[in-house]
Design a protein around this motif. Structure first.
Motif, mmCIF file in Angstrom:
data_model
loop_
_atom_site.group_PDB
_atom_site.id
_atom_site.type_symbol
_atom_site.label_atom_id
_atom_site.label_comp_id
_atom_site.label_asym_id
_atom_site.label_seq_id
_atom_site.Cartn_x
_atom_site.Cartn_y
_atom_site.Cartn_z
ATOM 1 N N PHE A 30 35.314 44.041 86.042
ATOM 2 C CA PHE A 30 35.223 45.430 86.491
ATOM 3 C C PHE A 30 36.323 45.724 87.512
ATOM 4 C CE2 PHE A 30 33.863 48.746 89.379
ATOM 5 C CZ PHE A 30 33.362 49.728 88.542
ATOM 6 N N ILE A 31 36.509 44.823 88.469
ATOM 7 C CA ILE A 31 37.552 45.031 89.482
ATOM 8 C C ILE A 31 38.941 44.974 88.838
ATOM 9 C CG2 ILE A 31 38.573 44.071 91.588
ATOM 10 C CD1 ILE A 31 35.748 43.159 92.349
ATOM 11 N N TYR A 32 39.098 44.085 87.853
ATOM 12 C CA TYR A 32 40.370 44.023 87.113
ATOM 13 C C TYR A 32 40.669 45.358 86.438
ATOM 14 C CZ TYR A 32 43.291 43.059 82.992
ATOM 15 O OH TYR A 32 44.252 43.118 82.015
ATOM 16 N N GLY A 33 39.674 45.918 85.764
ATOM 17 C CA GLY A 33 39.871 47.206 85.102
ATOM 18 C C GLY A 33 40.061 48.339 86.087
ATOM 19 N N TRP A 34 39.332 48.320 87.192
ATOM 20 C CA TRP A 34 39.430 49.376 88.198
ATOM 21 C C TRP A 34 40.820 49.423 88.822
ATOM 22 C CZ3 TRP A 34 36.050 53.182 89.463
ATOM 23 C CH2 TRP A 34 36.279 53.898 90.639
ATOM 24 N N ASN A 35 41.446 48.265 88.993
ATOM 25 C CA ASN A 35 42.738 48.202 89.677
ATOM 26 C C ASN A 35 43.940 48.348 88.746
ATOM 27 O OD1 ASN A 35 41.610 47.847 92.229
ATOM 28 N ND2 ASN A 35 41.494 45.621 92.004
ATOM 29 N N GLN A 36 43.705 48.591 87.465
ATOM 30 C CA GLN A 36 44.828 48.745 86.539
ATOM 31 C C GLN A 36 45.702 49.933 86.949
ATOM 32 O OE1 GLN A 36 46.009 46.965 83.767
ATOM 33 N NE2 GLN A 36 44.660 45.439 84.698
ATOM 34 N N TYR A 37 47.002 49.726 86.932
ATOM 35 C CA TYR A 37 47.932 50.800 87.300
ATOM 36 C C TYR A 37 49.017 51.002 86.248
ATOM 37 C CZ TYR A 37 51.594 53.371 89.742
ATOM 38 O OH TYR A 37 52.548 54.299 90.073
ATOM 39 N N LEU A 38 49.667 49.912 85.830
ATOM 40 C CA LEU A 38 50.827 50.042 84.949
ATOM 41 C C LEU A 38 50.443 50.614 83.584
ATOM 42 C CD1 LEU A 38 53.816 49.613 84.381
ATOM 43 C CD2 LEU A 38 53.287 47.250 83.723
ATOM 44 N N TRP A 39 49.376 50.073 82.964
ATOM 45 C CA TRP A 39 49.013 50.530 81.631
ATOM 46 C C TRP A 39 48.560 51.997 81.626
ATOM 47 C CZ3 TRP A 39 50.116 49.766 76.911
ATOM 48 C CH2 TRP A 39 49.308 50.239 75.881
ATOM 49 N N PRO A 40 47.656 52.425 82.504
ATOM 50 C CA PRO A 40 47.306 53.859 82.533
ATOM 51 C C PRO A 40 48.495 54.762 82.822
ATOM 52 C CG PRO A 40 45.706 52.585 83.782
ATOM 53 C CD PRO A 40 46.826 51.655 83.443
ATOM 54 N N LEU A 41 49.393 54.290 83.698
ATOM 55 C CA LEU A 41 50.578 55.081 84.010
ATOM 56 C C LEU A 41 51.449 55.277 82.780
ATOM 57 C CD1 LEU A 41 52.322 56.378 86.309
ATOM 58 C CD2 LEU A 41 53.456 54.147 86.500
ATOM 59 N N LEU A 42 51.465 54.274 81.899
ATOM 60 C CA LEU A 42 52.343 54.316 80.734
ATOM 61 C C LEU A 42 51.792 55.218 79.634
ATOM 62 C CD1 LEU A 42 54.983 53.004 79.649
ATOM 63 C CD2 LEU A 42 53.529 51.322 78.510
ATOM 64 N N ILE A 43 50.488 55.212 79.404
ATOM 65 C CA ILE A 43 49.959 55.892 78.214
ATOM 66 C C ILE A 43 49.303 57.243 78.529
ATOM 67 C CG2 ILE A 43 49.514 53.658 77.147
ATOM 68 C CD1 ILE A 43 46.464 54.591 77.334
ATOM 69 N N THR A 44 49.245 57.638 79.793
ATOM 70 C CA THR A 44 48.635 58.930 80.117
ATOM 71 C C THR A 44 49.696 59.862 80.686
ATOM 72 O OG1 THR A 44 47.981 58.161 82.323
ATOM 73 C CG2 THR A 44 46.376 57.917 80.560
#
Length: 285
Positions: free
Chosen positions: A212-226
């Protein structure tokens, strides 16, 4: 002899007090920046930019948090919190479900090349999403999953680490349990649901917290596809709140957003603390 034991007890007592004193000091050092962030989220902009910065909460708590939650800078923080929550839960649940099924198949089913498949899964540890980000983006774009929860979650739900951990735990389950289930006429999935999954609950809880913490802290992937601001996650939102050029940062709103971003992971860790610790340290689950 009694005097020696008394001296040992005193020394041990002094050691415990000293250990606790260092622990309290360490907690205070770690907590102090969080306290300053909270204080900054409750005062006005002039109070922050005019030294010295206050160390006690101000009277702008409701105004700052209301501005962060429902106004934000580009998108309300409430929307970004929801996006991050969906992404974190989706990644954690997806990784756990896929890893449970993969480990169960590798341990309990006999099929050609199962060891080879396991090591191929394990080798994917060397290929995190940052390494394969270009082909992963092309696949996601090809399926039309940009600016969607599916695109945020699906490329990140495979987990070699969780598969390995579940496999190692399944190997410790006595073979007699599987034989007894087979004698009782239980199908493989019935054995999986009724026996294997309940026995794995502490492992599942420990992994859920970490993932959950791994998913919550994601930055690069959301930045790329949104590209749609409505799909921004909270980590992206905090970064976007920092001004560029001569713009002035709204520090109270930024700090309020940072505090709000900490709350869901803290709730998950605190609520699952006992199972988390047991899942990491207990040898008999």
């Amino acid at each position: 002899m009694a005097a020696q034991q008394h001296g040992m007890v005193e020394k041990r007592g002094a050691g415990i007090w000293l250990t606790h004193a260092f622990m309290v000091l360490g907690v205070l050092i770690i907590f102090f920046p969080i306290w300053l962030a909270f204080v900054a989220s409750t005062v006005s902009q002039p109070e922050i930019v005019s030294p010295p910065m206050p160390i006690w909460p101000g009277d702008q708590f409701w105004e700052n948090y209301r501005a962060a939650l429902f106004a934000g800078v580009n998108v309300p923080v409430a929307t970004m919190l929801f996006n991050s929550l969906v992404m974190a839960i989706g990644i954690a649940v997806g990784k756990i479900v896929i890893s449970l099924l993969s480990a169960f198949a590798i341990v309990y089913f006999r099929f050609p090349g199962r060891t080879t498949f396991f090591w191929l899964i394990f080798l994917t540890l060397m290929l995190p999403v940052e390494v394969r980000i270009v082909p992963t983006f092309e696949v996601v774009a090809g399926f039309g999953m940009l600016n969607s929860y599916y695109g945020l979650i699906f490329p990140l739900i495979a987990s070699a680490t969780a598969t390995f951990l579940f496999r190692q735990f399944f190997l410790t389950i006595p073979d007699e349990l599987a034989e007894a289930a087979r004698v009782d006429g239980a199908r493989p999935m019935r054995f999986f649901v009724d026996i294997v999954v309940p026995m794995s609950r502490t492992n599942i809880a420990a992994l859920f917290v970490i993932l959950f913490i791994y998913g919550w802290n994601q930055y690069l992937w959301p930045l790329l596809i949104t590209t749609d601001p409505e799909m921004n996650t909270i980590v992206m939102g905090i970064k976007q709140m920092f001004p560029s050029g001569d713009d002035v940062a709204e520090w109270p709103v930024i700090m309020a957003t940072s505090i709000l971003a900490m709350i869901p992971p803290v709730i998950v860790v605190v609520s699952m603390q006992k199972l988390f610790v047991r899942g990491l340290v207990d040898s008999e689950k």
